[in-house]
Design an enzyme around this catalytic site. Structure first.
Site, PDB file in Angstrom:
ATOM      1  N   HIS A 220      -5.543  -7.463  21.783  1.00 32.11           N
ATOM      2  CA  HIS A 220      -5.818  -6.039  21.566  1.00 32.11           C
ATOM      3  C   HIS A 220      -6.722  -5.880  20.358  1.00 32.11           C
ATOM      4  CE1 HIS A 220      -2.392  -6.669  18.888  1.00 32.11           C
ATOM      5  NE2 HIS A 220      -2.533  -5.468  18.362  1.00 32.11           N
TER       6      HIS A 220
ATOM      7  N   HIS B 210      -6.653  -4.330  17.330  1.00 41.91           N
ATOM      8  CA  HIS B 210      -6.296  -4.116  15.923  1.00 41.91           C
ATOM      9  C   HIS B 210      -6.957  -5.162  15.018  1.00 41.91           C
ATOM     10  CE1 HIS B 210      -2.493  -1.555  16.909  1.00 41.91           C
ATOM     11  NE2 HIS B 210      -3.588  -0.816  16.781  1.00 41.91           N
TER      12      HIS B 210
ATOM     13  N   ASP C  53      -6.047  -6.880  12.515  1.00 45.81           N
ATOM     14  CA  ASP C  53      -5.357  -8.137  12.206  1.00 45.81           C
ATOM     15  C   ASP C  53      -5.319  -9.079  13.417  1.00 45.81           C
ATOM     16  OD1 ASP C  53      -3.492  -6.177  13.281  1.00 45.81           O
ATOM     17  OD2 ASP C  53      -1.883  -7.581  12.836  1.00 45.81           O
ATOM     18  N   HIS C  54      -6.045  -8.711  14.491  1.00 46.86           N
ATOM     19  CA  HIS C  54      -6.131  -9.575  15.682  1.00 46.86           C
ATOM     20  C   HIS C  54      -7.574  -9.933  16.036  1.00 46.86           C
ATOM     21  CE1 HIS C  54      -1.810  -9.058  16.723  1.00 46.86           C
ATOM     22  NE2 HIS C  54      -1.996  -8.060  15.874  1.00 46.86           N
TER      23      HIS C  54
ATOM     24  N   HIS D 165       1.851  -0.589  22.828  1.00 48.78           N
ATOM     25  CA  HIS D 165       1.441  -0.735  21.417  1.00 48.78           C
ATOM     26  C   HIS D 165       0.027  -0.164  21.260  1.00 48.78           C
ATOM     27  CE1 HIS D 165       1.071  -2.576  17.456  1.00 48.78           C
ATOM     28  NE2 HIS D 165      -0.007  -3.224  17.843  1.00 48.78           N
TER      29      HIS D 165
ATOM     30  N   ASP E 272       1.125  -8.095  20.089  1.00 49.84           N
ATOM     31  CA  ASP E 272       2.099  -7.208  19.452  1.00 49.84           C
ATOM     32  C   ASP E 272       2.888  -6.399  20.488  1.00 49.84           C
ATOM     33  OD1 ASP E 272       1.087  -8.080  17.049  1.00 49.84           O
ATOM     34  OD2 ASP E 272       0.114  -6.198  16.508  1.00 49.84           O
TER      35      ASP E 272
ATOM     36  N   HIS F  28       3.340 -12.010  15.084  1.00 50.94           N
ATOM     37  CA  HIS F  28       3.819 -11.771  13.719  1.00 50.94           C
ATOM     38  C   HIS F  28       5.157 -12.452  13.460  1.00 50.94           C
ATOM     39  CE1 HIS F  28       0.912  -8.645  12.446  1.00 50.94           C
ATOM     40  NE2 HIS F  28       0.885  -8.321  13.738  1.00 50.94           N
TER      41      HIS F  28
HETATM   42 FE    FE Z   1      -0.634  -7.004  14.703  1.00 51.30          FE
HETATM   43 ZN    ZN Z   2      -1.347  -4.561  16.699  1.00 47.84          ZN
END
Ligand code: FE
Ligand code: ZN
Length: 262
Positions: A63, A65, A67-68, A121, A140, A178
């Site tokens: 996805h 985001h 942090d990905h 999410h 996530d 995570h």
């Molecule tokens: Fe994340």
């Molecule tokens: Zn995420």
């Protein structure tokens, strides 16, 4: 390779990034292809590849985001790797080359990953399943003893996404993005205090963290038995979070809302 010759299994390396993200290297010995799932940043990915003497050939994004996908463009500039991501979110995945969905699946080296569309999410979230290797990369959406926050989706979407993942075999290894397991366990125990499998798993998680070990991958066998978000249709959770006439998805929504307040 002849059909009755066993395939060389994929080799999977787990490494930490940022404060609590995991990156995963997937190496296919048959083709020498190497993918990273959800690179938050570039440097730890390159270091992990170097340690194995592998050359990065693919990025698999679940996805959009930061942090990905934060490492996407730097890794592509350095290695020329191909970036694979959700067709539905093609405009939000930096550097995307190949768009995938449930119909297309994703080709990687000599392998073909099955794709699950798992919104909730985010609206375009996907998961990658390498069936022969029993490996699920779910970003996530599903966490060890938890699930992702509902930023862009509804409880009904998340419940149907979780049911797709729950339908996979028990031996499936769950590579989620995570290290939230210990705090997830604390909430899960309040959601289902009578669950003995959960109590036992919580002890294991605490011991692993105390020893500095990762709790990832989990397995679907553990998650089906212990994760309250996969168990919203169980009587104990329905009694605690639901009411008469409530749908399973509504119970899931109530559990998620309680976790948000926890
Ligand atoms: Fe994340
Ligand atoms: Zn995420």
């Amino acid at each position: 390779m002849s059909e009755n010759q066993a395939r060389q299994p994929l080799e999977i390396v787990v490494f930490p990034m940022l404060s609590d993200n995991y990156g995963f290297l997937i190496h296919d010995p048959a083709s020498n292809a190497t993918a990273v799932v959800d690179p938050a940043e570039a440097e730890p990915v390159l270091a992990a590849c170097k340690a194995k003497n592998w050359t990065l050939t693919h990025i698999l994004n679940t996805h959009h985001h930061g942090d990905h996908v934060g490492g996407n463009l730097a890794l592509k500039a350095k290695t020329g790797c191909r970036i694979i991501g959700p067709a539905y979110d093609r405009d939000r995945i930096p550097g995307i080359d190949v768009t995938v969905d449930e119909a297309s699946g994703a080709d990687f080296g000599s392998r073909h990953a099955q794709i699950f569309f798992v919104p909730g999410h985010t609206r375009g979230h996907i998961a990658y399943w390498f069936a022969e290797d029993h490996a699920l990369f779910c970003g996530d959406t599903l966490f060890a003893l938890g699930c992702g926050r509902l930023f862009e989706g509804t409880p009904a979407q998340m419940w149907s996404s979780l049911l797709k993942l729950r339908a996979l075999p028990d031996e499936t290894r769950v590579y989620c993005a995570h290290e939230y397991t210990q705090s997830n366990a604390r909430f899960a125990l309040t959601a289902e205090p009578e669950n003995e499998a959960l109590a036992a798993q919580t002890e294991k998680v605490a011991a692993a963290r105390a020893a500095g070990r990762f709790t990832i991958p989990s397995t679907l066998k553990i998650e089906k038995a212990c994760n309250p978000f996969l168990r919203a249709d169980q009587p104990a959770l329905r009694r605690r979070f639901g009411g008469p006439g409530m749908k399973d998805a509504d119970v899931l929504g109530a559990i998620r809302a309680a976790k948000d307040r926890f």
